[in-house]
Design an enzyme around this catalytic site. Structure first.
Site, PDB file in Angstrom:
ATOM      1  N   HIS A 185      32.071 -29.461 -24.269  1.00 25.35           N
ATOM      2  CA  HIS A 185      32.923 -30.281 -25.149  1.00 25.35           C
ATOM      3  C   HIS A 185      32.070 -31.329 -25.850  1.00 25.35           C
ATOM      4  O   HIS A 185      30.925 -31.567 -25.472  1.00 25.35           O
ATOM      5  CB  HIS A 185      34.066 -30.921 -24.367  1.00 25.35           C
ATOM      6  CG  HIS A 185      33.636 -31.940 -23.350  1.00 25.35           C
ATOM      7  ND1 HIS A 185      32.823 -31.648 -22.286  1.00 25.35           N
ATOM      8  CD2 HIS A 185      33.929 -33.263 -23.236  1.00 25.35           C
ATOM      9  CE1 HIS A 185      32.638 -32.735 -21.551  1.00 25.35           C
ATOM     10  NE2 HIS A 185      33.284 -33.731 -22.109  1.00 25.35           N
ATOM     11  N   HIS A 228      31.907 -34.625 -26.071  1.00 25.84           N
ATOM     12  CA  HIS A 228      31.607 -35.997 -25.684  1.00 25.84           C
ATOM     13  C   HIS A 228      30.080 -36.135 -25.721  1.00 25.84           C
ATOM     14  O   HIS A 228      29.355 -35.164 -25.468  1.00 25.84           O
ATOM     15  CB  HIS A 228      32.142 -36.319 -24.283  1.00 25.84           C
ATOM     16  CG  HIS A 228      33.585 -36.752 -24.291  1.00 25.84           C
ATOM     17  ND1 HIS A 228      34.429 -36.540 -23.217  1.00 25.84           N
ATOM     18  CD2 HIS A 228      34.325 -37.374 -25.242  1.00 25.84           C
ATOM     19  CE1 HIS A 228      35.629 -37.031 -23.510  1.00 25.84           C
ATOM     20  NE2 HIS A 228      35.594 -37.536 -24.737  1.00 25.84           N
ATOM     21  N   ASP A 257      27.794 -37.408 -23.846  1.00 25.06           N
ATOM     22  CA  ASP A 257      26.942 -37.109 -22.690  1.00 25.06           C
ATOM     23  C   ASP A 257      26.718 -35.606 -22.517  1.00 25.06           C
ATOM     24  O   ASP A 257      25.905 -35.189 -21.698  1.00 25.06           O
ATOM     25  CB  ASP A 257      27.488 -37.751 -21.400  1.00 25.06           C
ATOM     26  CG  ASP A 257      28.932 -37.418 -21.105  1.00 25.06           C
ATOM     27  OD1 ASP A 257      29.719 -37.240 -22.052  1.00 25.06           O
ATOM     28  OD2 ASP A 257      29.298 -37.332 -19.910  1.00 25.06           O
ATOM     29  N   HIS A 258      27.420 -34.778 -23.317  1.00 25.05           N
ATOM     30  CA  HIS A 258      27.274 -33.318 -23.234  1.00 25.05           C
ATOM     31  C   HIS A 258      26.715 -32.700 -24.514  1.00 25.05           C
ATOM     32  O   HIS A 258      26.484 -31.495 -24.563  1.00 25.05           O
ATOM     33  CB  HIS A 258      28.629 -32.673 -22.906  1.00 25.05           C
ATOM     34  CG  HIS A 258      29.208 -33.172 -21.621  1.00 25.05           C
ATOM     35  ND1 HIS A 258      29.116 -32.475 -20.443  1.00 25.05           N
ATOM     36  CD2 HIS A 258      29.831 -34.341 -21.333  1.00 25.05           C
ATOM     37  CE1 HIS A 258      29.685 -33.190 -19.469  1.00 25.05           C
ATOM     38  NE2 HIS A 258      30.120 -34.320 -19.995  1.00 25.05           N
ATOM     39  N   HIS A 294      40.896 -31.752 -20.017  1.00 27.08           N
ATOM     40  CA  HIS A 294      40.136 -32.973 -20.251  1.00 27.08           C
ATOM     41  C   HIS A 294      40.780 -33.699 -21.438  1.00 27.08           C
ATOM     42  O   HIS A 294      41.767 -33.225 -21.980  1.00 27.08           O
ATOM     43  CB  HIS A 294      38.669 -32.586 -20.515  1.00 27.08           C
ATOM     44  CG  HIS A 294      37.687 -33.722 -20.450  1.00 27.08           C
ATOM     45  ND1 HIS A 294      37.731 -34.706 -19.493  1.00 27.08           N
ATOM     46  CD2 HIS A 294      36.601 -34.017 -21.227  1.00 27.08           C
ATOM     47  CE1 HIS A 294      36.729 -35.548 -19.694  1.00 27.08           C
ATOM     48  NE2 HIS A 294      36.035 -35.155 -20.743  1.00 27.08           N
ATOM     49  N   ASP A 347      33.681 -31.713 -16.774  1.00 21.94           N
ATOM     50  CA  ASP A 347      34.680 -32.597 -17.361  1.00 21.94           C
ATOM     51  C   ASP A 347      36.068 -31.967 -17.414  1.00 21.94           C
ATOM     52  O   ASP A 347      36.557 -31.507 -18.449  1.00 21.94           O
ATOM     53  CB  ASP A 347      34.226 -33.072 -18.750  1.00 21.94           C
ATOM     54  CG  ASP A 347      33.095 -34.084 -18.627  1.00 21.94           C
ATOM     55  OD1 ASP A 347      32.349 -34.010 -17.630  1.00 21.94           O
ATOM     56  OD2 ASP A 347      32.962 -34.950 -19.521  1.00 21.94           O
ATOM     57  N   HIS A 349      26.971 -34.907 -12.758  1.00 16.25           N
ATOM     58  CA  HIS A 349      27.822 -35.706 -13.657  1.00 16.25           C
ATOM     59  C   HIS A 349      28.422 -36.884 -12.886  1.00 16.25           C
ATOM     60  O   HIS A 349      29.622 -37.063 -12.806  1.00 16.25           O
ATOM     61  CB  HIS A 349      28.922 -34.810 -14.251  1.00 16.25           C
ATOM     62  CG  HIS A 349      29.675 -35.428 -15.397  1.00 16.25           C
ATOM     63  ND1 HIS A 349      30.784 -36.224 -15.205  1.00 16.25           N
ATOM     64  CD2 HIS A 349      29.499 -35.366 -16.730  1.00 16.25           C
ATOM     65  CE1 HIS A 349      31.252 -36.603 -16.379  1.00 16.25           C
ATOM     66  NE2 HIS A 349      30.486 -36.102 -17.324  1.00 16.25           N
TER      67      HIS A 349
END
Ligand SMILES: [Zn+2]
Ligand SMILES: [Zn+2]
Length: 302
Positions: A62, A64, A66-67, A140, A203, A261
């Site tokens: 996804h 976000h 951090d990904h 999520h 997530d 994570h």
């Protein structure tokens, strides 16, 4: 043939002094898949002694940061290093606008063969060189897909049975290719070699697809952002606790459980292990940056 996971980053939301944003490189024979390149992934690969050239595929759960904030750097590096083969990129189709921005985040001489393959709907499947790659939607705060890779069953030749049928040398290869040699069939001189499997679950709150992805895999990489003391918040924001991750591994018959994570609110990572251990008696790895996790040997029947 090497099968192992290289961990590039293990922090949720923000990097810390010891944990980079997410990033995981799965080497599965000739298929090398980069999952969720967070910010700083290019440098983490350097620190891990890994080049971008072998990467065949990138899977993003996804959009976000951090990904996915590391995607522009990795794509530019693939171009700079003149990677000669196409690199497929999987991501949730609902995040197309984010993909487009990250794909063309800055100016550079773009000569890489990047092939977008967005996932949409209730399930996405692709046949790749080592087996079947499946993506299933998770739960999520924005559209998110988890991934599952399953190698098909094969057959392993049994030397004693080959000898009993008088088959040796080039005839062995011929039998494998054709499925039979004269009166002797492949089944008579071989046993089933189970395929190996891998799942990547990031997530999400607990939902059916977490179990569908994890079912029976040799290695499960799964987010364990929170501890049980923050379980209410975890559920509210669509995340898992270490205990939930452990329970998923137990109920799904996972062999190696890789927790990652982690929220920066916890100082002591051994607490994730302790909580997961209350639920799961198999091998648990609390991921650290730059760690390598080998695939377990094929299971007993194989
Ligand atoms: Zn995250
Ligand atoms: Zn997220």
């Amino acid at each position: 043939m090497t099968r192992e996971l290289a961990v590039l980053g293990t922090a949720s939301q923000v990097p810390t002094r010891h944990r980079n944003h997410n990033g995981y490189l799965l080497r599965f024979d000739d298929e090398v898949i980069l999952f969720d390149p967070g910010e700083g992934t290019q440098r983490q690969m350097l620190m891990a002694g890994l080049a971008v050239t072998p990467i065949t595929r990138i899977c993003i759960t996804h959009f976000h940061g951090d990904h996915s904030l590391g995607l522009p750097g990795i794509l530019q590096r693939i171009s700079l290093d003149k990677v000669p083969h196409p690199v497929a990129v999987h991501y949730p189709a609902a995040g197309q606008e984010y993909y487009d921005r990250l794909r063309h985040a800055t100016s550079y001489w773009d000569n890489a063969d990047i092939v977008p393959v967005p996932a949409s709907g209730a399930a996405f499947e692709a046949e790749i060189s080592v087996g079947r790659l499946t993506a299933l939607p998770l739960w999520h705060s924005l559209p998110t897909y988890g991934y599952r890779l399953v190698e098909p069953e094969g057959r392993r030749m049994v030397p004693d049975l080959l000898a009993a049928h008088g088959i040796a040398g080039p005839d062995v290869g011929e039998l494998q290719r054709a499925g039979r040699l004269g009166d002797v069939t492949l089944a008579q001189v071989s046993t089933i070699r189970p395929g190996q499997s891998f799942a990547f679950v990031m997530d999400t709150g607990l939902c059916d697809n977490v179990y569908a992805l994890a079912e029976g895999v040799d290695m499960l990489v799964i987010e364990s952002t929170f501890l049980t003391e923050d379980a209410t918040m975890a559920e509210m924001v669509g995340h898992l606790t270490a205990a939930q991750a452990g329970a998923v591994a137990r109920e799904s018959g996972v062999r190696v459980l890789v927790l990652t994570h982690f929220s920066q609110r916890y100082q002591d990572a051994s607490r994730f292990l302790a909580e997961a251990r209350t639920q799961f008696s198999g091998e648990i790895v609390v991921a650290e940056d730059l760690m390598r996790v080998p695939f377990p040997p094929r299971n007993a029947t194989g």
